[in-house]
Design a protein around this motif. Structure first.
Motif, PDB file in Angstrom:
ATOM      1  N   MET A 123     -18.440  25.384  22.619  1.00 13.64           N
ATOM      2  CA  MET A 123     -19.138  24.106  22.677  1.00 13.64           C
ATOM      3  C   MET A 123     -20.451  24.242  23.442  1.00 13.64           C
ATOM      4  O   MET A 123     -21.509  23.776  22.996  1.00 13.64           O
ATOM      5  N   PHE A 124     -20.408  24.930  24.590  1.00 11.88           N
ATOM      6  CA  PHE A 124     -21.621  25.107  25.381  1.00 11.88           C
ATOM      7  C   PHE A 124     -22.663  25.941  24.632  1.00 11.88           C
ATOM      8  O   PHE A 124     -23.848  25.587  24.579  1.00 11.88           O
ATOM      9  N   LEU A 125     -22.208  27.050  24.054  1.00 13.60           N
ATOM     10  CA  LEU A 125     -23.151  27.979  23.427  1.00 13.60           C
ATOM     11  C   LEU A 125     -23.678  27.486  22.085  1.00 13.60           C
ATOM     12  O   LEU A 125     -24.694  27.990  21.603  1.00 13.60           O
ATOM     13  N   SER A 126     -23.003  26.506  21.511  1.00 16.79           N
ATOM     14  CA  SER A 126     -23.487  25.953  20.243  1.00 16.79           C
ATOM     15  C   SER A 126     -24.513  24.843  20.435  1.00 16.79           C
ATOM     16  O   SER A 126     -25.066  24.336  19.455  1.00 16.79           O
ATOM     17  N   MET A 127     -24.755  24.468  21.679  1.00 16.58           N
ATOM     18  CA  MET A 127     -25.773  23.445  21.934  1.00 16.58           C
ATOM     19  C   MET A 127     -27.138  23.944  21.478  1.00 16.58           C
ATOM     20  O   MET A 127     -27.476  25.116  21.709  1.00 16.58           O
ATOM     21  N   PRO A 128     -27.962  23.099  20.842  1.00 20.73           N
ATOM     22  CA  PRO A 128     -29.343  23.501  20.572  1.00 20.73           C
ATOM     23  C   PRO A 128     -30.025  23.896  21.880  1.00 20.73           C
ATOM     24  O   PRO A 128     -29.687  23.338  22.941  1.00 20.73           O
ATOM     25  N   PRO A 129     -30.946  24.851  21.858  1.00 22.12           N
ATOM     26  CA  PRO A 129     -31.570  25.339  23.095  1.00 22.12           C
ATOM     27  C   PRO A 129     -32.097  24.235  24.001  1.00 22.12           C
ATOM     28  O   PRO A 129     -31.927  24.287  25.228  1.00 22.12           O
ATOM     29  N   GLU A 130     -32.728  23.213  23.415  1.00 19.18           N
ATOM     30  CA  GLU A 130     -33.296  22.160  24.248  1.00 19.18           C
ATOM     31  C   GLU A 130     -32.208  21.327  24.925  1.00 19.18           C
ATOM     32  O   GLU A 130     -32.386  20.848  26.060  1.00 19.18           O
ATOM     33  N   VAL A 131     -31.052  21.180  24.263  1.00 18.92           N
ATOM     34  CA  VAL A 131     -29.941  20.451  24.866  1.00 18.92           C
ATOM     35  C   VAL A 131     -29.286  21.302  25.959  1.00 18.92           C
ATOM     36  O   VAL A 131     -28.965  20.808  27.047  1.00 18.92           O
ATOM     37  N   PHE A 132     -29.085  22.573  25.662  1.00 21.14           N
ATOM     38  CA  PHE A 132     -28.531  23.496  26.670  1.00 21.14           C
ATOM     39  C   PHE A 132     -29.391  23.475  27.929  1.00 21.14           C
ATOM     40  O   PHE A 132     -28.875  23.396  29.054  1.00 21.14           O
ATOM     41  N   GLU A 182     -23.797  10.871  46.499  1.00 21.36           N
ATOM     42  CA  GLU A 182     -22.838  11.768  47.157  1.00 21.36           C
ATOM     43  C   GLU A 182     -23.328  13.207  47.188  1.00 21.36           C
ATOM     44  O   GLU A 182     -22.751  14.041  47.892  1.00 21.36           O
ATOM     45  N   ILE A 183     -24.357  13.521  46.419  1.00 26.31           N
ATOM     46  CA  ILE A 183     -24.840  14.896  46.251  1.00 26.31           C
ATOM     47  C   ILE A 183     -25.978  15.176  47.235  1.00 26.31           C
ATOM     48  O   ILE A 183     -26.826  14.320  47.479  1.00 26.31           O
ATOM     49  N   THR A 184     -25.991  16.392  47.770  1.00 24.05           N
ATOM     50  CA  THR A 184     -27.051  16.784  48.701  1.00 24.05           C
ATOM     51  C   THR A 184     -28.181  17.512  48.000  1.00 24.05           C
ATOM     52  O   THR A 184     -29.358  17.180  48.191  1.00 24.05           O
ATOM     53  N   TRP A 185     -27.837  18.519  47.187  1.00 19.02           N
ATOM     54  CA  TRP A 185     -28.845  19.411  46.607  1.00 19.02           C
ATOM     55  C   TRP A 185     -28.829  19.360  45.079  1.00 19.02           C
ATOM     56  O   TRP A 185     -27.777  19.522  44.464  1.00 19.02           O
ATOM     57  N   ARG A 186     -29.999  19.136  44.499  1.00 20.96           N
ATOM     58  CA  ARG A 186     -30.200  19.308  43.057  1.00 20.96           C
ATOM     59  C   ARG A 186     -31.058  20.559  42.902  1.00 20.96           C
ATOM     60  O   ARG A 186     -32.233  20.574  43.280  1.00 20.96           O
ATOM     61  N   VAL A 187     -30.467  21.617  42.367  1.00 22.41           N
ATOM     62  CA  VAL A 187     -31.090  22.939  42.368  1.00 22.41           C
ATOM     63  C   VAL A 187     -31.617  23.282  40.979  1.00 22.41           C
ATOM     64  O   VAL A 187     -30.865  23.253  39.996  1.00 22.41           O
ATOM     65  N   ASP A 188     -32.871  23.618  40.906  1.00 21.28           N
ATOM     66  CA  ASP A 188     -33.503  24.020  39.648  1.00 21.28           C
ATOM     67  C   ASP A 188     -33.124  25.468  39.342  1.00 21.28           C
ATOM     68  O   ASP A 188     -33.486  26.381  40.078  1.00 21.28           O
ATOM     69  N   VAL A 189     -32.394  25.664  38.253  1.00 21.93           N
ATOM     70  CA  VAL A 189     -32.021  27.020  37.826  1.00 21.93           C
ATOM     71  C   VAL A 189     -32.562  27.308  36.429  1.00 21.93           C
ATOM     72  O   VAL A 189     -32.080  28.213  35.752  1.00 21.93           O
ATOM     73  N   SER A 190     -33.560  26.546  36.017  1.00 16.36           N
ATOM     74  CA  SER A 190     -34.082  26.679  34.652  1.00 16.36           C
ATOM     75  C   SER A 190     -34.636  28.076  34.374  1.00 16.36           C
ATOM     76  O   SER A 190     -34.647  28.519  33.229  1.00 16.36           O
ATOM     77  N   GLY A 191     -35.065  28.773  35.429  1.00 10.77           N
ATOM     78  CA  GLY A 191     -35.585  30.118  35.246  1.00 10.77           C
ATOM     79  C   GLY A 191     -34.505  31.172  35.067  1.00 10.77           C
ATOM     80  O   GLY A 191     -34.826  32.351  34.830  1.00 10.77           O
ATOM     81  N   TYR A 192     -33.237  30.761  35.148  1.00 14.10           N
ATOM     82  CA  TYR A 192     -32.124  31.716  35.086  1.00 14.10           C
ATOM     83  C   TYR A 192     -31.130  31.353  33.989  1.00 14.10           C
ATOM     84  O   TYR A 192     -29.994  31.830  33.997  1.00 14.10           O
ATOM     85  N   LEU A 193     -31.581  30.559  33.027  1.00  6.68           N
ATOM     86  CA  LEU A 193     -30.665  30.135  31.978  1.00  6.68           C
ATOM     87  C   LEU A 193     -30.269  31.269  31.039  1.00  6.68           C
ATOM     88  O   LEU A 193     -29.210  31.213  30.404  1.00  6.68           O
ATOM     89  N   ASP A 194     -31.098  32.312  30.957  1.00  6.72           N
ATOM     90  CA  ASP A 194     -30.692  33.469  30.153  1.00  6.72           C
ATOM     91  C   ASP A 194     -29.471  34.133  30.785  1.00  6.72           C
ATOM     92  O   ASP A 194     -28.545  34.565  30.080  1.00  6.72           O
ATOM     93  N   ARG A 195     -29.424  34.190  32.108  1.00  5.71           N
ATOM     94  CA  ARG A 195     -28.272  34.785  32.786  1.00  5.71           C
ATOM     95  C   ARG A 195     -27.061  33.854  32.720  1.00  5.71           C
ATOM     96  O   ARG A 195     -25.922  34.319  32.607  1.00  5.71           O
ATOM     97  N   LYS A 196     -27.310  32.565  32.795  1.00  7.08           N
ATOM     98  CA  LYS A 196     -26.199  31.619  32.662  1.00  7.08           C
ATOM     99  C   LYS A 196     -25.583  31.725  31.271  1.00  7.08           C
ATOM    100  O   LYS A 196     -24.362  31.751  31.127  1.00  7.08           O
TER     101      LYS A 196
END
Length: 264
Positions: free
Chosen positions: A230-239, A200-214
């Protein structure tokens, strides 16, 4: 360069759902605007709120801080009250988004689209990701506003990749990470499973270069501790795994899902 207007139901929805694509678009020179349909006044009360400060006022300050972290050009508000979760009595309150006349709400958004001469408007998938009344209403408001705008913008809809989430949860559990009992394939607030499937999805967008801003955008909404912590407590690799890609549906484009950047 394009002007891209995102419409979200509540302040903090932009942080978890689209802040990566917003940050990437802004960094590449596009004008990126966020419109909040409601004031989020049924959110959590901030631990450090000052006497007399309302939840809505506090969350407006958080929204401004999030926008600055992402690099947004403008924050606008449609002026509706938060409708609360599915089944709450607030769903029926006067002034709530859930009770708003569709054309009236859509015209408020269309006015912003016209002011901005928007090239693109981004809303939600057909059930708002998980059936929240305000998210479902935003889906309809955005579609109607696109029709009412003087210059009809291209329409995109934010969603979550249910198939990928199922895989990531399974991988995390196998690796020994503590993951709650959340199952995206089970019925959510409206009886439908979470998000959308990859067909059902059209675009899978790579935002890995902007995770500091996220992450900074999420940090800005600390008052909403249940989800944000909950989100911010994820280990970096899981986040990084959970938030490194964002997903968009482009109505009329039947896919299949592809890796890409819709704002090229």
């Amino acid at each position: 360069m394009a002007t891209i207007v995102y419409c979200h139901a509540h302040p903090d929805d932009e942080a978890s759902q689209t802040s990566g694509t917003m940050a990437r678009a802004a960094a590449e020179g596009h004008r990126v605007v966020v419109v909040f349909a409601t004031n989020g006044d049924h959110g959590e009360v901030a631990a450090d709120a000052v006497e007399g400060e309302t939840v809505a006022t506090y969350r407006a300050r958080e929204a401004a801080a999030s926008a600055a972290a992402i690099g947004l050009a403008r924050v606008a508000w449609l002026g509706y009250a938060d409708s609360g979760m599915a089944g709450w009595e607030q769903n029926d309150h006067d002034g709530s988004l859930h009770q708003a006349d569709l054309d009236e709400a859509a015209q408020r958004l269309a006015d912003v689209l016209d002011e901005e001469r928007a090239d693109v408007v981004v809303g939600y998938d057909w059930h708002g990701g998980y059936g929240h009344p305000d998210h479902v209403k935003v889906h309809h408001v955005v579609r109607r506003a696109a029709d009412l705008a003087a210059q009809r913008p291209r329409l995109l809809e934010s969603t979550m990749n249910r198939d990928e989430m199922v895989r990531l949860i399974a991988t995390g559990r196998e690796a020994g990470f503590e993951i709650d009992d959340f199952d995206p394939e089970q019925p959510m607030d409206d009886g439908n499973p979470f998000g959308s499937t990859e067909d059902e999805i059209t675009w899978r967008v790579d935002v890995s270069g902007y995770l500091d801003r996220k992450r900074a955008s999420l940090e800005a909404h600390r008052s909403q501790a249940t989800d944000i912590e909950m989100f911010l407590s994820m280990p970096p690799e899981v986040f990084d795994l959970f938030f490194g890609h964002e997903h968009l549906i482009e109505p009329g484009d039947d896919g299949p899902m592809r890796e890409g950047w819709p704002f090229a």
